[in-house]
Every structure is written in structure tokens, then in C-alpha cells.
Design a protein around this motif. Structure first.
Motif, mmCIF file in Angstrom:
data_model
loop_
_atom_site.group_PDB
_atom_site.id
_atom_site.type_symbol
_atom_site.label_atom_id
_atom_site.label_comp_id
_atom_site.label_asym_id
_atom_site.label_seq_id
_atom_site.Cartn_x
_atom_site.Cartn_y
_atom_site.Cartn_z
ATOM 1 N N MET A 94 -12.555 -33.986 15.009
ATOM 2 C CA MET A 94 -11.438 -34.070 14.060
ATOM 3 C C MET A 94 -10.975 -35.567 15.169
ATOM 4 O O MET A 94 -10.942 -35.692 16.219
ATOM 5 C CB MET A 94 -10.673 -33.263 14.683
ATOM 6 N N VAL A 130 -5.900 -28.066 10.080
ATOM 7 C CA VAL A 130 -5.958 -28.832 11.483
ATOM 8 C C VAL A 130 -5.245 -29.881 11.330
ATOM 9 O O VAL A 130 -3.726 -29.556 12.153
ATOM 10 C CB VAL A 130 -7.214 -29.505 10.726
ATOM 11 N N ILE A 166 -11.218 -24.879 16.825
ATOM 12 C CA ILE A 166 -9.597 -25.857 16.531
ATOM 13 C C ILE A 166 -8.902 -25.839 17.408
ATOM 14 O O ILE A 166 -8.158 -27.202 17.881
ATOM 15 C CB ILE A 166 -9.779 -25.768 14.337
#
Length: 676
Positions: A94, A130, A166
Motif C-alpha cells: 500500500m 484502505v 492492513i
């Protein structure tokens, strides 16, 4: 024949990782995502062109600035900074963008290979999750992250492992970037505490740094100096430096009024550096009047150089009484993109004498006594999760403890058929309703594949500890495999298995006629589940996503994890399996379950065998064979440990004097003998 098949399966299973490992790229060699100028501007919400500059020192990152050099933020890769691995054992990458205000501007999912399909999630669902961390205040990450997650749909919240990884990575990467850029450092300097100290005390504790170069040292370093230097013990230059933002340093050097004026004039992101010197050489020189740059001084930190400029410079003509005499006294406003005043740095002095030049450095580190504690690093996510779900873990451990007592006392229990039946049906009901539907405690072949993949790509306990219920279940199942075999899970702790057995019991109560599968066909159908398991495992080495699609042969996600909240084809598949289970008890467990096949292979190593049999079983009596829950008893009366789910139904018959023909015959013989 069965033994040959099982040995072959074991050999194939052992060989697969070795051959696949040659084809898999090493995880550390995967290139991290890189932001271009357009993506950087979009993530930071900027209009117009921006400049993206690579910063190589740890943590590696991309500094984003406007064309005029104004810092706009920083972007980092979670794979490059934190080596983020998902539950599948594959990298999750990410990009996290952080503003100078120490807030997450945006987070983008760039790469993953997670089992999202098994939970009905799409890439867009995960990407939205996210991106939801935008706006998180890194000075208080836990509170603002909780708000960011509060709006996540239930389908996201039930994917606890992937979303937990995450969340943990975004916060850690954001914090690392903010610290590296100095966005979180403004609060690290203690600007409140004050204690009166003299000059010597400040020197001794390191609040004031000192560098002394003698004439002899300067002459040796600059032999071509013009005019030449006379060697001696006198000072070529004696340099002192101190960051005076802490009142306990600044007020003791400048006095109250001067300190207040200096600090009040400091622009955001700058600190005040006091520099004083005595000796032959001047630390200021004269060139700065024309260039605006004090070319004799520079700050060096982490490989980066920060010039000392005339902007904000103050010449100090006199210091309070009690301080040493100096030839020159100066105050500079220093700092810049990435400069951390609380971290060690070097004040570099460049001395020139004609063609000769000498560079010396004054190493300075602000003592910890003048620093506030930096923002605490977030606790590991798995610890937080275990604390939050401790009662669920205690409940699962209690279930495993009760099951252990049942299996240890099985002979006492099975001699009381009504007690056994009540215990079994009650336990299966708790397994289905509370363990499965309540706390999502359903194991899956996906977890077996993820474990194998993690062994190849870099095993990390944290990844598996993120989901405490699943971890606790697997820990108990591992011990159960060693002592009793696969039946510990398949027969008692599998929510879908419980659903099948309970619905079949209801069907039998309603008079649904059971279908007896011929033994030769029954045994050949076992091949299906072993083939499915090996196919899923083998496919995962080439395409994890394709393997997860094939793993949809498991109905667990639809029936248990998602509680039938999926598209109609998945629901129809579950209903078809349950319908078949009304006529053939535990139909799915018998022939299709790849997880059962995966557990059967290591179960060959079990230590104990507490299932009692007599020589007459299968010869004089075959009553247990048709009564077996999964058809694990062959016509010769032998119990196949690979198929047995430890329901104990055969043991109830074995010890029941009113049911077992052998016991009844012995009883009649005893009565006849007593009568004679």
C-alpha cells in the motif's frame, strides 16, 4: 490399496513445496510500488505540478514538494517499509501519504493476493477500506483509526485477519514516515520545564556541545595555509553549540527576556541554534553579508546537509553575567524538510586559509532530559485483538477443555447412552450456534494453504496471531491430531459438520429414509476430497487467486462465516449439500471436504487408539458398520482412523449390553450357566 494411495498422497504433498519453491520469486525481491507525480498530487490533494524526490535512507520514501521547494508531504510503501505480509503469506503493498500536519492524506492498495474471494469481498471493497484511513491523526492514531473503521460494512469487519494486517500496516507506515520527516517531532522538545543551571552543568550533560581545534592541529591540517599558521597549544577555534528551544537551556544561556523574544520569532518547523566561539578563527566570516549563506557552517544529519542561512540570524553582543567570554555569539534559525532537532546531528565547520581548507565536526545530541516522550508506537495489533476478544478465546478454550474431558472419560460416558446423546447434541449445538455463527470460529483449507505459503515466503507468528479464535482452535486441533486424530475437529468443533449432523438427526426423526452407499463405491468416493485438497494446494503455488476460487468447494464461508449472505449460486450449493446430507449422514464430510483430507494426512501420526473393538466385530456382528456417522467402519469391523470423526456411536453400541449381540450372547450364556 488405501495404504498405497495415502503414501502416494503424502509423497506428492512433500514434493510440491520443493518444486514450487523453484518457480516462486523470492518475496524480498518484489519491487515496491512507486508513486509518480500525478499519483502523488492526487493522494495529497494538491493541484498543479509537484516534484517527487526519492529519499534513500531508512525508512525509504518519496518526499513531495511544490516547484518552489515547499514541502507538501511524503509517501511510503508498506512493503518496502514494513514488509507487510497478508494471511496468504504473500505481500500486501500500500502507498501511504502523510501531510506535514502528521495526518494520513490517503492510502492506496497497490498489490495483494489475499483470500478475499472466500469472504465475498471484491478488490474495490478492500480498496475502500484502505482509503478510509485518510484523515487519521498520527499523533493519536488509535482513536482516529477507530473512527475510520467504524463505518466499514459487516462484510469487511468479518474479514478480520486481512483487514487487521492492513490497519496495522497503514498506522505503522504512517507513523514511520511522520517521524522520519519530522512531522511528529515538534512536540518532542520540552518547551515547558525549567531548572536553573550554570554553564558548566550544561556542558557536562551535553546540552551544550564543544569542539576545540588547537593551532598545532590546524597547522597540521592546513600545511599550505597562507599566511602560515604557527603551531601551538592556543585555540585556532573553540566552538560551542546548543539547541536553545528548551527553556532549561535557552533561558540559562540568553536570559528570560532574550529567550522569550527569540522563541516567539521562530517560524514553524524551525529551531533556534546558539553558536559561540573564541580563538583565532571566526565561525561567521564576512561572506554571508553578500550571499545570505553562512558558508563556514552547515548541519549534517542522516546523510543530508542543511545550510545555515542569514534569514532569522541574530548577533548577540552580550550574555548574562556568569557565562564565559566569547569572541562571537550567534543565533540561527535552522531546520528544513526531514531535519529532526531531537535526533543527533553534526555542526560542520569549514575553515579556509588561502588555498588550504580544513573541515571539522561538532557532534550534538539533545539530551533526553530536554525531550518529551515521542508518540507511543501502536501496540502490536495481535495483542490488541487478543485483549478485545479474550472472552471468545476463553470460551473456545473452555469448549476444548470440555471436549478433552469427554474423550478422556469416553468409556464412562458411552456406558450411559442417554448421557452421551445429550452431551453430543448439546455440544454440536454450541459448536454451530456460538462457535460458528456467533464468533466466526470456522476453520478452512484456505488457512492450511496460507500456512504452507508462509513457510515458503517468510513465516511470521504475528500474521496468524491476529485472529485469536482461529489460532486457539488450530492450537487445540494440532494437539488433538497428535492424541486422537482428525475427529477432534471434524466430529466436534466443525460448525458445518455440526450443521450437517443436526439436520440429519432431525430428518431421521421425521422419518427420512437413509441411503446406504455400497462399501466399494463409498471407499472410492474418498478420492474426491484428497484430490481436491492436493489440487488447491498445488494451484496455490502458481496462482493463489485461482486456488481460492477452487477452495469455494468449501461451503463454510457461505453457511457459517457469511450466514448465507452471499450470491444465490453459493447459497444454492450449500442447500444442495445439506439436502444430500438428509439422506446420507455428513455427505460433505465423507466425500468432498478438502480440509478433512488435509487433517487426515498428519493424523496418521496419532499416538493413542482408544476406540475399542472385539474379535467378533465384523465377523459375528456388523451392527456398528451401518450406524457409523461417516461410514468409517469397514465390513471386517475395522475403524479407519482417516475417516473416523470420534462421534463415539460405535462405542455406545460396544458397551451396551442390550444392543451389542456379543454382550447379549455372553449374558445369555451366563444366565444359562447360573441356571444349571
Amino acid at each position: 490399496m488405501r495404504a498405497v494411495i495415502l503414501r502416494t498422497l503424502c509423497l506428492v504433498l512433500l514434493a510440491l513445496p520443493l518444486s514450487a519453491q523453484e518457480r516462486l520469486p523470492a518475496a524480498p525481491g518484489i519491487a515496491p510500488a512507486r508513486p509518480d507525480a500525478a499519483l502523488a498530487a492526487e493522494m495529497l490533494g494538491l493541484e498543479g505540478p509537484v516534484i517527487v524526490t526519492r529519499v534513500a535512507e531508512a525508512p525509504a520514501r518519496w518526499a513531495v514538494s511544490a516547484p518552489n521547494g515547499t514541502a507538501q508531504g511524503v509517501i511510503g510503501s508498506s512493503w518496502e517499509i514494513a514488509r507487510t505480509l497478508g494471511y496468504s503469506g504473500r505481500p500486501i503493498d500500500m502507498l501511504v501519504a502523510v501531510t506535514p500536519e502528521a495526518r494520513i492524506a490517503d492510502a492506496r492498495l497497490m498489490r495483494h493476493a489475499e483470500p478475499i474471494l472466500t469472504l465475498g469481498l471484491s478488490d474495490a471493497d478492500i480498496a475502500r477500506f484502505v482509503g478510509g484511513f485518510a484523515g487519521v491523526d498520527l499523533a493519536a492514531p488509535e482513536q482516529s483509526a477507530a473512527l475510520a473503521e467504524a463505518g466499514a460494512p459487516d462484510i469487511i469487519s468479518r474479514a478480520t485477519v486481512t483487514t487487521g494486517v492492513i490497519r496495522d500496516s497503514v498506522l505503522r507506515v504512517g507513523r514511520a514516515l511522520a517521524l522520519a520527516q519530522g512531522y511528529l517531532d515538534a512536540g518532542r522538545i520540552n518547551r515547558v520545564g525549567y531548572e536553573r543551571k550554570d554553564w558548566q552543568a550544561l556542558l557536562e550533560e551535553g546540552a551544550v556541545g564543544r569542539l576545540r581545534v588547537t593551532m598545532a592541529q590546524a597547522a597540521e591540517a592546513m600545511p599550505e595555509a597562507a599566511p602560515p599558521l604557527e603551531p601551538g597549544d592556543g585555540a585556532f577555534i573553540e566552538l560551542f553549540a546548543a539547541v536553545i528551544d528548551p527553556p532549561a537551556i535557552g533561558r540559562n544561556i540568553l536570559g528570560q527576556q532574550a529567550y522569550t523574544r527569540v522563541v516567539a520569532a521562530l517560524p514553524e518547523g524551525k529551531v533556534a541554534l546558539f553558536v559561540a566561539s573564541r580563538g583565532l578563527y571566526s565561525h561567521r566570516g564576512m561572506a554571508w553579508r553578500r550571499s545570505g549563506l553562512f558558508d563556514r557552517l552547515a548541519l549534517v544529519q542522516g546523510g543530508a546537509r542543511y545550510p545555515v542561512l542569514s534569514q532569522g540570524y541574530i548577533r548577540i553582543d552580550k550574555l548574562p553575567a556568569g557565562l564565559p567570554e566569547f569572541k562571537e555569539r550567534s543565533l540561527f534559525q535552522v531546520g528544513g524538510e526531514g531535519f529532526d532537532p531531537a535526533a543527533p546531528f553534526t555542526l560542520e565547520l569549514t575553515a579556509t586559509r588561502g588555498p588550504a581548507q580544513m573541515v571539522r565536526g561538532l557532534d550534538y545530541a539533545l539530551p533526553e532530559a530536554y525531550q518529551n516522550t515521542p508518540p507511543a508506537e501502536p501496540a502490536p495489533l495481535w495483542r490488541e485483538t487478543w485483549e478485545r476478544r479474550k472472552w471468545a478465546v476463553i470460551g473456545v478454550a473452555t469448549m476444548q477443555g470440555v471436549l478433552t474431558l469427554i474423550l478422556l472419560a469416553q468409556e464412562w460416558i458411552v456406558r450411559r447412552p442417554r448421557l452421551w446423546r445429550g452431551l453430543r447434541l448439546s455440544f454440536l449445538t454450541v459448536t454451530l450456534v456460538w462457535l460458528g455463527w456467533g464468533i466466526n470460529g470456522q476453520l478452512s483449507v484456505v488457512q492450511v494453504v496460507a500456512f504452507v505459503q508462509s513457510l515458503l515466503s517468510g513465516f511470521r507468528w504475528e500474521t496468524f496471531l491476529i485472529e485469536p479464535v482461529i489460532f486457539t482452535l488450530w492450537a487445540g486441533v494440532a494437539l488433538g491430531l497428535l492424541f486422537w486424530g482428525r475427529g477432534v475437529f471434524c466430529g466436534w468443533l466443525c460448525p458445518f459438520g455440526a450443521l450437517q449432523e443436526l439436520t440429519n438427526q432431525i430428518a431421521q426423526r421425521l422419518g427420512v429414509r437413509q441411503i446406504a452407499v455400497p462399501q466399494p463405491l463409498h471407499e472410492r468416493l474418498w478420492i474426491i476430497k484428497y484430490t481436491l485438497f492436493l489440487a488447491i494446494l498445488a494451484l496455490s503455488f502458481y496462482s493463489m487467486q485461482d486456488a481460492l476460487v477452487l477452495a469455494e468447494v468449501e461451503p463454510f464461508k457461505t453457511a457459517i462465516s457469511m450466514r448465507m449472505m452471499r450470491a444465490w449460486p453459493f447459497v444454492l450449493f450449500v442447500l444442495a449439500l445439506l439436502a444430500a446430507g438428509l439422506f446420507i449422514e455428513r455427505f460433505y464430510c465423507r466425500y468432498l471436504c478438502p480440509l478433512g483430507a488435509a487433517l487426515a494426512i498428519p493424523a496418521k501420526l496419532k499416538i493413542f487408539d482408544w476406540m475399542r473393538r472385539r474379535p467378533q466385530c465384523g465377523r459375528e456382528c456388523r451392527l456398528c458398520e451401518p450406524k457409523c456417522t461417516v461410514g468409517a467402519i469397514d465390513p471386517l469391523g475395522r475403524i479407519n482412523p482417516n475417516e473416523c470423526v470420534l462421534c463415539l456411536r460405535c462405542q455406545v453400541i460396544y458397551f451396551d449390553p442390550n444392543t451389542c449381540p456379543t454382550l447379549k450372547r455372553r449374558a445369555r450364556a451366563g444366565q444359562a450357566k447360573a441356571a444349571t
